[in-house]
Structure formats: structure tokens, C-alpha cells
Design a protein around this motif. Structure first.
Motif, PDB file in Angstrom:
ATOM      1  N   ARG B  81       5.831  -8.564   0.368  1.00 16.83           N
ATOM      2  CA  ARG B  81       6.388  -7.246   0.685  1.00 16.83           C
ATOM      3  C   ARG B  81       5.353  -6.396   1.423  1.00 16.83           C
ATOM      4  O   ARG B  81       5.671  -5.717   2.403  1.00 16.83           O
ATOM      5  N   ALA B  82       4.122  -6.457   0.908  1.00 17.95           N
ATOM      6  CA  ALA B  82       3.060  -5.664   1.541  1.00 17.95           C
ATOM      7  C   ALA B  82       2.802  -6.167   2.960  1.00 17.95           C
ATOM      8  O   ALA B  82       2.632  -5.372   3.883  1.00 17.95           O
ATOM      9  N   ARG B  83       2.805  -7.477   3.113  1.00 18.38           N
ATOM     10  CA  ARG B  83       2.554  -8.022   4.449  1.00 18.38           C
ATOM     11  C   ARG B  83       3.730  -7.764   5.386  1.00 18.38           C
ATOM     12  O   ARG B  83       3.562  -7.721   6.602  1.00 18.38           O
ATOM     13  N   ALA B  84       4.919  -7.569   4.798  1.00 19.45           N
ATOM     14  CA  ALA B  84       6.088  -7.256   5.622  1.00 19.45           C
ATOM     15  C   ALA B  84       6.069  -5.789   6.082  1.00 19.45           C
ATOM     16  O   ALA B  84       6.885  -5.391   6.916  1.00 19.45           O
ATOM     17  N   GLY B  85       5.148  -4.996   5.516  1.00 21.97           N
ATOM     18  CA  GLY B  85       5.019  -3.625   6.002  1.00 21.97           C
ATOM     19  C   GLY B  85       5.406  -2.540   5.021  1.00 21.97           C
ATOM     20  O   GLY B  85       5.633  -1.392   5.385  1.00 21.97           O
ATOM     21  N   LYS B 167       4.943  -0.056   7.738  1.00 22.46           N
ATOM     22  CA  LYS B 167       6.151   0.461   8.397  1.00 22.46           C
ATOM     23  C   LYS B 167       6.819   1.501   7.509  1.00 22.46           C
ATOM     24  O   LYS B 167       7.370   2.483   7.989  1.00 22.46           O
ATOM     25  N   ILE B 168       6.811   1.220   6.216  1.00 28.92           N
ATOM     26  CA  ILE B 168       7.410   2.132   5.240  1.00 28.92           C
ATOM     27  C   ILE B 168       6.368   2.406   4.154  1.00 28.92           C
ATOM     28  O   ILE B 168       5.788   1.470   3.591  1.00 28.92           O
ATOM     29  N   ALA B 169       6.138   3.685   3.875  1.00 27.41           N
ATOM     30  CA  ALA B 169       5.166   4.041   2.838  1.00 27.41           C
ATOM     31  C   ALA B 169       5.870   4.801   1.718  1.00 27.41           C
ATOM     32  O   ALA B 169       6.602   5.753   1.968  1.00 27.41           O
TER      33      ALA B 169
END
Ligand SMILES: Nc1ncnc2c1ncn2[C@@H]1O[C@H](COP(=O)(O)OP(=O)(O)OP(=O)(O)O)[C@@H](O)[C@H]1O
Ligand SMILES: [Mg+2]
Lengths: 408, 259
Positions: B81-85, B167-169
Motif C-alpha cells: 500500500r505504501a509503495r502504491a502511494g 499520492k494520497i496522504a
């Protein structure tokens, strides 16, 4: 997360479920724990003076005696299936001596065997392996000794003496590998003003049994850094004792161990402070993985009435990487003088922390890399103090290899 | 620009005995460049939403879906998930003794970027990001979050935000425990990354979880959602925050919200 609570004198794991992290208990200052140190003082070369341990004795209560192949009883110590190889820089004497010369060397550290396997090894070893660094020589390069065992069938007795003359300086690496059933004494003599870094790495095959007693005699203003690095073997039990010849001595005892399924790795320390203004430090860290992995750490510190101005601190930490492993950790401190500079200990055993792992994963770090980061970080503190670059490097490689075993 | 879609998300917390339902049908779409404030009383399930998006094992997704640019987030492991952004700035960042901040940041950047950043460029980058957040360079050699004050931990969360460039935080109560100065520094950090990402053509989508309206004076939300009893009960523009400022959550936590 609730930390794992540990008691001051005895710590047993596995920790309770649902608890994370490595908690720590420590106290600094004078406290008398009624340590029965007298048992440590009685030494004798005669095996007959030592009763066959039954397993209930304080010193033996954690050791599975059934697995030590009678080294504590009467198994003959006549094995010769081993080799010792040496790599020593110029100026250093490193060879095997026998006969009268060997007998004269035994006891060079003032040590007298304090238990039966040690006394039996003392009596049975015909030769002594001597590493001798003359006074004032600063050895350039590492003195390397490798003991390679060829078989576990016939038990072996060994005796090693490492001796530094006044103001000498040296680094020594002793490596144990292969298969053996070994009872051993290691005497380490560091004369006034000398500086020794010595690492004993137990990298045995899975079937080895190794009982060893290291005795370190620290001269006036001498510095000793001693490390026990234990990875291999079915059962390894190392007792390390330190005594001080005069004021100003400084001994740092380091340890790093990884116990896999079924392994019993035991380290016992006694810092015997009899001289004033000496310093001792112990830092032992262990990781355990797999069913039946068992480690024992007992750290005794005795500050005698004559040892004013003593400064001592000992610490043991264990990391349980999987279920089914058990770490016993017992620091003891007995202080017989009011005039000390500092005394304390800490002991903690904890599980691999799920919240830490989640945090690292949530930053994109893959699980294997995350676990390695944490374990490397855990051992890093010990490695940073070792001071022998080649030993740090080989130990790092072993740690990486060990982590692969559990798929970490 | 990316899109995070949360559809009818139901989540239970895994407890010793019975699972307890916390999220009861959350619907929310966050587009790149947008800032969504999610506000709600204590215990309403805001952190549960944040952790569920990040994949914390304690939370069990019982139904619903989460898509990042159409990809099934719930099927991904935490690190994927983290690597997906996806990035989560935690309400309570975890201490990791023995692992230095610099080692940790480099491992994370290497994982997220897919290759180790060139060392000299990296050192400069980290130094710059730390200076922006007024973090003493000495922190780089300290263990991750160990012994950091609450405010120092939050600054380091935002440091990671800027270095990992998601991408999303999801920012879970990044404002809590901050004094006014720290709140300003941290907010400026978020705004800086928002502007940088927009400039680069892939503006970050922000889910800003907070209990108080205070941080909204620094970070302008495009949308405000009121969260109560495990779901969004009302959505609006920034003016909704003003209403909460005046009236509190009473209107949403009464019988109407739990029905
Ligand atoms: N492990 C757990 N076991 C039982 N209940 C839990 C667990 N974790 C969370 N909860 C409960 O779930 C509910 C939602 O918690 P959550 O942390 O998501 O709330 P929150 O909105 O973030 O609150 P806050 O504003 O205080 O941060 C609370 O009632 C909490 O007690
Ligand atoms: Mg919360």
C-alpha cells in the motif's frame, strides 16, 4: 502498548500474550541481593574436590545435564580429533606446549577450577595452547586461533592461555567450529597497563557440546574487552570470571548470541571486584528463534570491601523472534562497601514488536527488510563496542545467515 | 492525478473475545489535489479508518472496498500500500529502538522509489527537508522516534511525507500535541508538499483527520466531513468547520447520529 514487565532479579520468558516491546528494569546504587558468592571462591584443581552436579545446584539449575555427555561426571577426556590453527603477527608467541611447561602455565591467571567439568578439563589437558605477547609490544594485526573439532565421539579437554606483558596491546580472535564434545579452560592474563581485545566465537556444528570457563585477570590500569559470540552447537555453556590485580583496571564483557530451535546457550559472568577504582561493564544481547531455543544469562557482580570506587553496570537483553523460545536472565549484585562510584544492572526480554513492524511496513519497507532492520539495530549496540573490525564483519555475516533460517 | 475511493467500508476491531464493529459504512472519494478534513469526537472511529486504509492487522475489514486509481487496496499488504502511494502520518508514531532515523528514511525511500537514491543527492534532500521542518540534524542519528517529544514525532511524520511523496496522504491528528509554533511549522510542511506535488502535475490528495478546527486555519480544506459513530454523517465545505467551531459535535452525536 503495555511493556513487558520484568522483575529485578529473575526474568523468564515467554512474555505474556498481547505485550509488546522490550521493557527494562534497572536500578542504580547499593543493594544487597544476598548473592551466595562463596560458591565462586572455592577453587580446586582436583576433580575429586567437586561433587558431580545433579542439576539442582544454583550454578547448574538451568543446564540440561542429560545433554552434556557426562562432561560433568566421568566421561574420559581423551579425544584427540581436533586441529588448532594459528595466524599470528610477528613477535607473538602462539604455540602448543606440553609437560612441565604446560603445568607451569596452568593457573597463570590465578584461576582455580570452580566446578567439576572445569577441574576435569584442567587435569586432563596434557598440553596448553599459549598466546604470549611480550611486554611493550603493540601487535599490528589480529591474532587468530581456530579450533576445529572433528567428531563428538570422544570428549576433548583443552586449555588456552592468552597472556599480555605489561603495556602490551593486542587483539585476539578465537573461533570454534566443527563437531566436538569439549571441556575447556581459557585463562586470560593482562598485565599492568596492557590492553587486550579478545573475541571468542562459538560457531559450532549443530551437534557440538562445549563447556568452557574463561578467567580474566586484569592488571593495574589494564584494559580488557572480552566478547562471547555464540551461535552454533547443541549446548554451549561459557562461564566468564574477572578479577582485578590492582586499581584502575577496566573490563568490558560483551556477548551476542542467537539460539535456534533446540539449542541451549548459556553465559554466566562473575565480575569480582577486589581492588579499588576498577570498572566493569557487561553488555549481552541475544535473539531466540524456534521451538525449544533456550538461552540463559546470569550476571553476578561482587564488590568486596576492598573495592572502593568501583564503577559497574551490566545489561542483558533478549529478543524473542518466534513463539516457543525461552530466555532466562538473572543479574545479581552484591555490594560489600559503601564507597562505590556506581553500580547497576538492567535485564529485559521482549517479543518482536508488532507495532514496530507495522510502522516500518507502513513506510513501504518489505517485511523481511523491516525485521532485519530491527534485529540489526538490536545487535548494533554490541557490535559497535567490539573494536575488532574483522570480527564485526564475520559476526555480521553470521547474523544475516541466522536471520535467513527463520525466514526473517 | 490519483483517486482514492472508499465505498461502504465496514471494519471491526479484533479483540480477545468478539469482534467489535467500529466503522459502519464509510463512503468517501478523495481526488488528487483535494484536501478533505474529517472531524469527529473521540472514539468515533477516525483512527480506525486511518489504520484500516494502511492495513493494520488489528482491524478486520468485514465489507466494502477501497480503490486507489482503480486498484484494490484491501488486497495489498501493508508495505505494498505504501509503495502504491498511500501514506499514513500516525496519531501515535511508534518508537523503533536501535534503528537510526537516517537508516530508516533511506530504507523507506529505497522501497517506495524502487531504487536506492544516489547517496549525495539523498543527503542533500534529507538535510533540506529537515531544515524546512526546523529539525535538528542530530535527529538523523537517533533511533526512530525514540525519546522524541510529541511535537518532534509529528515533525518527523511530515518529514517522511515529504520524502516519500505519496499520492494520497492520511494525516491522523497531526495537530494534536503541538504548540502554536510547531503547528505552524508542521502545517507549512504539509502545504509545501501539497504545492510541490501540484506543481509536478500529480497533486496529493489529503485526508486530514482532526478533532479540532485549529489546524484548518493553516491547512485549507476543500471539503469537511463530520464523522460520528463509525461513519460520515454530514459533508460540506469549509463553512461546516466553522459551525463545529461554534456548536461542537452535539448535533451529530445525539440520537440522529447513532440511528
Ligand atoms: N483494540 C481495541 N479493542 C477494543 N476497542 C477498540 C480497540 N481499538 C479501538 N477500539 C475502539 O474503537 C473505537 C474507535 O476508536 P478510534 O481510535 O478509531 O477513535 P478516534 O475517532 O480515532 O478517537 P480519538 O479522537 O480519541 O483519536 C473506540 O471506541 C475505541 O475504544
Ligand atoms: Mg484517533
Amino acid at each position: 502498548m503495555a511493556p513487558t514487565e520484568v522483575s529485578s532479579t529473575e526474568v523468564s520468558a515467554p512474555a505474556l500474550d498481547g505485550q509488546y516491546g522490550i521493557a527494562e528494569h534497572s536500578h542504580v546504587g547499593a543493594r544487597d541481593l544476598n548473592l551466595d558468592t562463596h560458591s565462586h571462591r572455592i577453587g580446586s584443581r582436583d576433580p575429586q574436590d567437586h561433587l558431580v552436579p545433579l542439576g539442582r545446584e544454583e550454578q547448574w539449575r538451568f543446564t540440561p545435564l542429560r545433554r552434556i555427555r557426562g562432561l560433568h561426571d566421568q566421561t574420559p577426556l581423551t579425544g584427540t580429533d581436533f586441529t588448532v590453527t594459528v595466524n599470528a603477527p610477528a613477535g607473538v608467541v602462539a604455540h602448543s606446549v606440553s609437560g612441565d611447561e604446560a603445568n607451569a602455565l596452568k593457573g597463570a591467571s590465578n584461576y582455580l577450577p570452580t566446578d567439576r567439568p572445569s577441574a576435569r578439563a584442567w587435569a586432563a589437558s596434557d598440553s596448553v595452547f599459549l598466546v604470549d605477547v611480550p611486554a611493550n609490544l603493540e601487535v599490528d594485526g589480529l591474532i587468530e586461533i581456530t579450533f576445529h573439532g572433528g567428531s563428538v565421539d570422544e570428549a576433548v579437554a583443552a586449555h588456552l592461555v592468552v597472556r599480555l606483558g605489561t603495556h602490551a596491546k593486542a587483539q585476539v580472535s578465537v573461533v570454534y567450529e566443527g563437531s566436538s564434545t569439549l571441556a575447556e579452560n581459557v585463562e586470560i592474563v593482562v598485565a599492568d597497563g596492557a590492553h587486550l581485545d579478545i573475541a571468542s566465537r562459538q560457531s559450532w556444528s549443530a551437534d557440538a557440546v562445549h563447556l568452557s570457563h574463561h578467567h580474566v585477570r586484569v592488571g593495574r590500569d589494564a584494559i580488557v574487552r572480552h566478547a562471547a559470540l555464540t551461535f552454533g552447537g547443541d549446548l554451549v555453556r561459557i562461564v566468564a570470571t574477572v578479577e582485578y590485580d590492582g586499581p584502575g583496571g577496566d573490563a568490558e564483557l560483551l556477548g551476542l548470541y542467537i539460539a535456534d530451535a533446540g539449542q541451549h546457550l548459556e553465559h554466566r559472568l562473575l565480575m569480582d571486584h577486589g581492588a579499588p577504582n576498577c570498572r566493569s561493564r557487561a553488555l549481552y544481547k541475544g535473539a531466540l528463534q524456534g521451538q525449544g531455543a533456550h538461552t540463559v544469562w546470569v550476571g553476578d557482580v561482587l564488590i568486596r570491601p576492598t573495592a572502593e570506587g568501583t564503577d559497574t553496570y551490566e545489561m542483558n537483553r533478549n529478543l524473542l523472534l518466534t513463539e516457543g523460545a525461552r530466555a532466562d536472565s538473572i543479574p545479581n549484585l552484591e555490594i560489600e562497601t559503601g564507597e562505590i562510584a556506581g553500580a547497576g544492572h538492567a535485564s529485559a526480554t521482549g517479543k518482536f514488536d508488532d507495532e514496530q513492524l507495522f510502522y516500518l511496513l507502513s513506510r513501504g519497507i518489505p517485511e523481511a527488510a523491516a525485521r532485519r532492520l530491527v534485529v540489526r539495530g538490536f545487535f548494533g549496540e554490541v557490535l559497535a563496542r567490539l573494536g575488532i573490525p574483522a570480527v564485526v564483519e564475520s559476526t555480521n555475516e553470521i547474523i544475516e545467515g541466522e536471520l535467513e533460517i527463520s525466514g526473517i | 492525478m490519483s483517486t482514492l475511493q472508499i465505498r461502504d467500508l465496514h471494519v471491526s476491531v479484533v479483540t480477545e473475545d468478539t469482534p467489535k464493529e467500529i466503522l459502519r459504512g464509510v463512503n468517501l472519494t478523495i481526488n488528487g489535489g483535494e484536501t478533505h478534513a474529517v472531524m469527529g469526537p473521540n472514539g468515533s472511529g477516525k483512527s480506525t479508518l486511518a489504520y484500516s486504509l494502511a492495513g493494520h492487522p488489528k482491524y478486520e475489514i468485514t465489507s466494502g472496498e477501497v480503490l486507489l486509481d482503480g486498484e484494490d487496496v484491501l488486497a495489498m499488504s501493508v508495505d505494498e500500500r505504501a509503495r502504491a502511494g498511500l501514506f499514513l502520518a500516525m496519531q501515535y508514531p511508534v518508537e523503533v529502538p536501535g534503528v537510526s532515523m537516517s537508516n530508516f528514511l533511506r530504507s523507506a525511500a529505497t522501497a517506495v522509489r524502487g531504487e536506492a537514491p544516489p547517496i549525495r543527492k539523498w543527503v542533500k534532500e534529507v538535510k533540506g527537508a529537515m531544515t524546512d521542518l526546523e529539525i535538528d540534524p542530530a535527529f538523523a542519528e537517533r533511533s526512530v522516534n525514540e525519546g522524541f517529544s510529541g511535537g518532534e514525532k509529528k515533525r518527523h511524520e511530515i518529514l517522511q511525507l515529504s520524502l516519500l511523496a505519496p499520492k494520497i496522504a492520511v494525516l491522523d491528528e497531526t495537530d494534536s500535541g503541538l504548540d502554536v509554533d510547531a503547528l505552524r511549522i508542521v502545517s507549512e510542511g504539509v502545504n509545501r508538499y501539497k504545492a510541490q506535488s501540484a506543481e509536478a502535475g500529480n497533486g496529493v490528495g489529503i485526508l486530514l483527520i482532526t478533532h479540532y478546527t485549529r489546524i484548518l486555519r493553516y491547512i485549507q480544506p476543500d471539503f469537511v466531513h463530520v464523522f460520528a459513530a463509525g461513519k460520515i454523517v454530514e459533508s460540506g465545505g469549509p463553512e461546516l468547520a466553522d459551525e463545529l467551531e461554534t456548536n461542537g459535535y452535539v448535533r451529530f452525536t445525539g440520537a440522529g447520529a447513532s440511528a
